[in-house]
Design a protein around this motif. Sequence first.
Motif, PDB file in Angstrom:
ATOM      1  N   ASN A 341      -1.126 -13.472  -5.951  1.00  0.00           N
ATOM      2  CA  ASN A 341      -1.968 -12.305  -6.212  1.00  0.00           C
ATOM      3  C   ASN A 341      -3.435 -12.634  -5.973  1.00  0.00           C
ATOM      4  N   ALA A 372      -5.159  -6.762  -7.727  1.00  0.00           N
ATOM      5  CA  ALA A 372      -4.451  -7.393  -6.601  1.00  0.00           C
ATOM      6  C   ALA A 372      -2.989  -7.663  -6.948  1.00  0.00           C
ATOM      7  N   TYR A 374      -1.008  -5.353  -7.726  1.00  0.00           N
ATOM      8  CA  TYR A 374      -0.232  -4.220  -7.195  1.00  0.00           C
ATOM      9  C   TYR A 374      -0.894  -3.500  -6.030  1.00  0.00           C
ATOM     10  N   SER A 375      -2.099  -3.936  -5.632  1.00  0.00           N
ATOM     11  CA  SER A 375      -2.743  -3.222  -4.521  1.00  0.00           C
ATOM     12  C   SER A 375      -3.441  -4.179  -3.566  1.00  0.00           C
ATOM     13  N   SER A 376      -3.928  -3.654  -2.477  1.00  0.00           N
ATOM     14  CA  SER A 376      -4.420  -4.466  -1.366  1.00  0.00           C
ATOM     15  C   SER A 376      -5.814  -4.036  -0.957  1.00  0.00           C
TER      16      SER A 376
ATOM     17  N   ILE B 119       5.161  -6.999  -4.792  1.00  0.00           N
ATOM     18  CA  ILE B 119       4.729  -6.879  -6.176  1.00  0.00           C
ATOM     19  C   ILE B 119       5.772  -7.595  -7.034  1.00  0.00           C
ATOM     20  N   LYS B 385       1.921  -6.134  -1.291  1.00  0.00           N
ATOM     21  CA  LYS B 385       0.468  -6.323  -1.317  1.00  0.00           C
ATOM     22  C   LYS B 385       0.082  -7.149  -0.101  1.00  0.00           C
ATOM     23  N   THR B 387      -2.693  -9.582   1.412  1.00  0.00           N
ATOM     24  CA  THR B 387      -3.831 -10.446   1.095  1.00  0.00           C
ATOM     25  C   THR B 387      -4.343 -11.044   2.394  1.00  0.00           C
TER      26      THR B 387
END
Lengths: 435, 435
Positions: A341, A372, A374-376, B119, B385, B387
């Motif tokens: 994450n 981060a 759960y989201s980008s 996730i 997600k 990264t």
Amino acid sequence: MNIPKYTKTDFETMFLTKKAKKMEIKTLQVAQQVIDDVRQNGQQAVEKYVKQFDGQVPESWIVTDEERQQARETVSDDLIQALEKAAQNIRSFHSKQLQHSRLMTTSEEVIAGQLFRPIEKVGLYVPGGTATYPSTVLMNAIPAMIAGVKEIVMTTPAKNGGSISPILCIAADIAGVQTIYKVGGIQAIAALAYGTEIITPVNKIVGPGNAYVAAAKKLVYGDVGIDMIAGPSEVAIIADETAHPKYVAADLIAQAEHDTQARAILLSTSNALIEAVQQEIDHQCTVLPRKDIAAQSLEEQGALVQVDSIEEAFSLVNQLAPEHLEIQCKEPLTLLGKVQNAGSVFLGSYTPEPIGDYFAGPNHVLPTQGNAKYSSGLSVDDFIKKTSFLYYSQNALREAAPYVDQIAKEEHLEGHARAVSVRLQDNDSCSKTSD
Amino acid sequence: MNIPKYTKTDFETMFLTKKAKKMEIKTLQVAQQVIDDVRQNGQQAVEKYVKQFDGQVPESWIVTDEERQQARETVSDDLIQALEKAAQNIRSFHSKQLQHSRLMTTSEEVIAGQLFRPIEKVGLYVPGGTATYPSTVLMNAIPAMIAGVKEIVMTTPAKNGGSISPILCIAADIAGVQTIYKVGGIQAIAALAYGTEIITPVNKIVGPGNAYVAAAKKLVYGDVGIDMIAGPSEVAIIADETAHPKYVAADLIAQAEHDTQARAILLSTSNALIEAVQQEIDHQCTVLPRKDIAAQSLEEQGALVQVDSIEEAFSLVNQLAPEHLEIQCKEPLTLLGKVQNAGSVFLGSYTPEPIGDYFAGPNHVLPTQGNAKYSSGLSVDDFIKKTSFLYYSQNALREAAPYVDQIAKEEHLEGHARAVSVRLQDNDSCSKTSD
């Protein structure tokens, strides 16, 4: 300067316990009032709030072509070139994200797929204030342009007698922004969401802003899309004994100078490094223009954490889910797999986070405050809508019918079952109103 | 039954004018109170609200393995087979959406890319009420499973003396849900977001629910991810003179039987079709179990719109951005390119929307109320997600340095510029604390 040193356990208690991120009800109420007024009274309301909050109403709400051309004359060629070079890198990175509609034929009688379409109109909010942020324009508008968004507009408060910063005009040109409005604050978000006599409504609003702008975005969400509500900026640095204390210190300071709420955290297996970094920070901070901000941030929000192993550092960081993660360890690329994450990762001794803020290509609009998990970060995907599609032949429908019938009846939706059976039960499949 | 006929202009005024989608403040307040209580008092608060709202506290909060095994015995093999077949189609469609981490080496000295990670924990809310919806379980859990989510839990209110519907247990088994909690309502959303002594907190909550559940999801958003806040279901049907009035009528009714707020709209170039459809609706409705609901929905929310051309129909539909769009025209696949905004598209005479609700593969969790202008139906992407990552060599950093310096100084962030220059200005790049 005294940056707090924490044990693993203290760090867990202080940084990893879930805290609710609530917005001030009062801020939301103010925002709702302005939004309602702009919805009802259009540009007249926008004018009222611009006068009230910014003091001065610009002569024209839209930046003219002349203003945009004149901007070129007041900005140095070097700076323009730097923005163009950055835009090129951002374009290159993001263009690799562009996906295409997919067709999946699963049987001879069924055609299915996903249609990828750009959002039609996007609005970009750029804050005013003392400094201007051309990188915000590039990072938000370029992915939209690559996605194929037809209309990208921007809105930012005017200053200095009704003008906006020339560097923002240039960044807007480079990034493909068609129209720039001289409006800031809640009223700008309301105008983008619902439109006024001057401002065309958009389908999605992106870009950062203060607490009022964030509240306004939260309130208009649902009527338009929004990117995210960003919190204070954060960096976590995982460093082993091979890291350079000078570099680590510089990176913690760079993060801390954003604002007093910014968060800079070092996790290291080496106590020697931690102590050397602490000294380096004292040393480097003395010459920094924004040293007071950086010092307050480091003292109140910063942390130096000694960990037993690199694994332990990753375990803590993955729970923190920081916006930025630097890995200043031996063979940093081999550690990438441990990242679970994080918003964006910077690997090795020569990849300081600011290179990503401005220049390298990856987006700097990133999830903060643990989001981060759960989201980008912002990407081309955020400007694309995916519409699934399906074609069944009569034969395929006949095969599927008994199954659909079972489930529809279980869900007490008889009409659903009949929409299938009506197509199969009679022989009049050729009789049409046109016959 | 009198389904309103509108002209293009009336339709525009009544259906395409932007209306704010506000949540009742009172609903939000109730939800906030319950959430705060659950955050503070954990499972004890959950128990209090379950008792208060559902009347009865189940013996165990978690569905036992025995209960899940026993479910198999009470459900017909045909229904189980139908769910398994549907799951297979949903898996097949969604598995084609799975993307992989990308590596982009843009120069010899720079490595960049995007790391795709599932996730970690997802919670699925499944409403109670008179009917049960196994399709909800399949449509929400299967994409999460394909994304690689490690832990998928589900929560749904118990009924009938503390048990939950066996068909939901079976759907959960088929879809890969590990744990089922017997909790519904706001308290379930709060427990999923913040955890209790019994319920593990998750990173994202998906699934439909009533107004209180929707309000709770809106409030916990930011602390966890959510899928979307869905409004009443909608279908728009574009049909030419080749369409079968029987089929069109059946599809409008299938949509309308969901609830009285559901919206079913026909846009046709053929007045003969519109009139035949109107008669068919009267005829088909008489035998429908949920005819009262369907009739009220069609009369209050429905519309029959005669358009001058198929182009005009698409122009209106793209402004409406309906959840479901059926195209019952000659050569329907050739019209796919005209779709700009819609959740999911059903092409031709033998692709009724219910086949998508249950069976065909595309997801049935779709944007409503015009949200298809900026958002998409549920997909594997919603559980992934992204990264970004970056590696620069010292040489690459040296080349980039002058540009970064220009932009950082323009943005008054001197510390950002120094994080780069400190790595280049001296010859001690090999001196480390370990030396």
